[in-house]
Write a protein that holds these residues in place. Structure first.
Motif: not given
Length: 348
Positions: A296-307
């Motif tokens: 998630r950090d590497y791809t700069n994704l939000p912390e949301a779940a489900p995503l």
């Protein structure tokens, strides 16, 4: 140029004599060459792939080896040959005994491309020795064929002394090269698992061995949807991957996510298998752990779940759908739009 390759390239002008291809037309029409990288699963360069222009199907993945081994084109058109034909000849055991390759007939075979100078290879070999022992003790007909990428015969002998299976003689470089060409090997360690007829079950034997230490799932037929782990995360680099991030602290959430995705994954896989092509997407479910956090950090994704995401590492692109509820209809529409180039990528 027709068939599957046309789907990737769009209109490409080819002269009647077949000698001139208007490659500049690609840029003029804004066609992304990265689609070619993904379609043919190119993971390093230089890479030369021979394709049947009438169908778009791969004839040979390791064209560079073809040019080296057959500079006069005597084996043209370099189409794939049966494993039994390519491997034909004497094989070695580490005690110096030889046996004919026909001894492999009727067994599942792991074709193991490896080398002593490669640290990940040595680590895998230690695990693979135990897996081999467990499978044999369970009464399964299984053999492993070592295809060396060592830099000298002495290194080969030292490494092979640790292995309880058979090998192509190091001196038989043409046969080792033909096996590399047959499976389009682009890196080591690689373990290709074959069925008793010599057909490929999985090219991801390395991942399967590491994920299934007790070998309960041998011979490791591919699963439509995988749970993302440290050992199989390397597959994220092999092409576009659909990854559904879930809250793994919720009991059953990961399994429910797999069940949601699986029919869609199976449909896509079957569609492309009917065309004798690899599926254009791999499918994963990711829970909450350190590896997933790093992704998630590497791809700069939000912390949301489900995503719901599609990650294309080679293109450094991502496609994200952040909704409160993931349904089969949402996943199927997301996949369809991606395959139809209707989604706008965000940079990774």
């Amino acid at each position: 140029m027709a068939g599957a390759l046309t789907d990737v390239l769009g209109e490409v002008l080819v002269a009647a004599d077949g000698e001139e291809v208007a490659v500049s037309a690609l840029a003029a029409r804004g066609v992304s060459l990265l689609k070619l990288w993904n379609k043919y699963r190119v993971s390093n360069i230089p890479s030369l792939i021979f394709i049947d222009a009438s169908t778009g199907k791969v004839v040979c993945r390791n064209g560079l080896l073809v040019i080296r081994d057959d500079p006069e084109g005597l084996e043209f058109p370099w189409g794939p040959k049966p494993f039994s034909e390519v491997v034909a000849g004497p094989l070695l055991r580490n005690n110096g005994q030889t046996l004919d390759s026909s001894a492999l007939e009727g067994s599942h075979v792991g074709v193991y491309f490896s080398a002593h100078w490669c640290p990940p290879c040595r680590s895998l070999t230690r695990v693979l020795v135990e897996s081999y022992r467990k499978i044999k003790e369970a009464g399964q007909k299984f053999e492993i064929l070592f295809v060396s990428a060592d830099r000298s015969e002495d290194s080969f002998k030292q490494y092979f002394s640790e292995m309880p299976w058979v090998a192509v003689p190091y001196a038989d470089e043409p046969r080792r090269s033909r096996l590399n060409r047959l499976y389009g090997i682009q890196g080591i360690p690689t373990l290709i698992v074959l069925d008793s007829k010599g057909d490929v079950i999985t090219r991801q034997g390395r991942v399967e061995v590491l994920n299934d230490i007790e070998c309960h799932e041998f011979p490791w037929h591919p699963k439509p949807v995988l749970e993302l782990t440290d050992s199989n995360a390397v597959q994220l680099n092999e092409g576009p991957c659909l990854v559904l991030f879930v809250d793994s602290e919720d009991d059953g959430e990961s399994e429910a996510a797999k069940q949601l995705i699986q029919p869609i994954a199976e449909k896509i896989i079957a569609k492309y298998k009917a065309k004798e092509e690899e599926a254009p997407l791999l499918f994963f479910v990711a829970g909450e752990d350190d590896m997933t956090d790093s992704l998630r950090d590497y791809t700069n994704l939000p912390e949301a779940a489900p995503l719901l995401t599609i990650l294309d590492m080679s293109a450094r692109a991502k496609y994200v759908m952040d909704v409160e509820e993931i349904t089969p209809e949402i996943v199927e529409a997301f996949v369809s739009d991606f395959l139809a180039d209707k989604l706008k990528p965000e940079p990774i």
